[in-house]
Design an enzyme around this catalytic site. Sequence first.
Site, PDB file in Angstrom:
ATOM      1  N   HIS A 191      39.413  37.042  31.171  1.00 27.27           N
ATOM      2  CA  HIS A 191      38.353  36.447  31.991  1.00 27.27           C
ATOM      3  C   HIS A 191      38.868  36.173  33.415  1.00 27.27           C
ATOM      4  CE1 HIS A 191      34.925  33.564  32.706  1.00 27.27           C
ATOM      5  NE2 HIS A 191      35.830  33.008  33.505  1.00 27.27           N
ATOM      6  N   GLU A 192      40.048  35.572  33.521  1.00 24.82           N
ATOM      7  CA  GLU A 192      40.597  35.245  34.846  1.00 24.82           C
ATOM      8  C   GLU A 192      40.927  36.518  35.633  1.00 24.82           C
ATOM      9  OE1 GLU A 192      40.379  32.359  36.072  1.00 24.82           O
ATOM     10  OE2 GLU A 192      39.764  31.451  34.187  1.00 24.82           O
TER      11      GLU A 192
END
Length: 258
Positions: A121-122
Site C-alpha cells: 500500500h505504501e
Amino acid sequence: MNNLIKTLLAITSSIILSACSGLGGGNISPQQENALGAQQERQVLSKVRLIRSGRLYNAVKNVGSRIARVSGRPDFQWRHHLVDNPRQANAFVLPGGKVFVYSGLFRYAANEAELAAVVGHEVAHALRSHGVKGAARRQKAGLIGALLQVGMGVAGVNPQTAQQVNQVYGQGATLGYIRPYSRQNETEADSIGLMLMAKAGYDPRAALTFWAKFGRQGQRVPEYLSTHPAPASRIANIRRLMPQALAIYKKSRYARRR
Ligand SMILES: [Zn+2]
C-alpha cells in the site's frame, strides 16, 4: 453578504479547477522525487529511533526489498526503516520509495504476508507520487486562499465578512479539493498495493485479514470526513480485486520457488 460569498467562492473554485488541470501526473521527475525524498528522510531520521536488527527488522527488509524488486522502479532509491515505537500502528512512505514501518504495526501484522499488504500500500503511494501531488495541492489551495484574502482587502470587504469567507473557503477547499483526492489515493494504493504483494509472492488474501484487524481498531469517523476509506468499503474493494490478485500470485516467480 451571502451573495458576495457565493460569488467569491464561484470565482475561487473556477481558479482551483483550472489550477487542477496542471496537476496531472508526470510533472515531477524521478530525480526530483529522489532528492525530495532523501531530504525528508534525513528530517524524519533525526526525529525517530530505528530498530536495526532482529526478527521484525528482518521482516521489514525482506518484504520491502521483495516488493521494491517488482515495483518496476529501479530508479527509485528504495529504503526500508523500522521505527522503534510500539504505540504507533502505522507506516508511511516518502517520495522516491523511502518506507517507514512503526514497530506498533506488528500488533496487527502477524506475518510477512500481512506486512506486505501494508508495505505494498505504501509503495503504491510512492509509485503514484501521491505525497508530492498532495503537497502541491495543499500549497495551491493555500495560495488561492491568500490571493482571496488580498482580493477582499483591495475590494474593501469588511473584516468580519472576510473572515467568514476565509472559513467557508478553507472548509470548501479541504472537503471538496484536498480530501476527495486523499481518499481516492487510499483506494488506489489499496488496489495497486494488492497487485504488488501478489507479484512479490505474498498471498494477497493476507490483505483481507490485515485490513479487517486494522479497521476494527480504526477511528469511527464518517467516511466523507476521513482520508481513509471506511473499513467496509476498503474490504469490498479488495474482495472485488481478489481474483485478479490471486492469478498474479499464482504466476509469481517467488510463489513457484516454494
Ligand atoms: Zn495510504
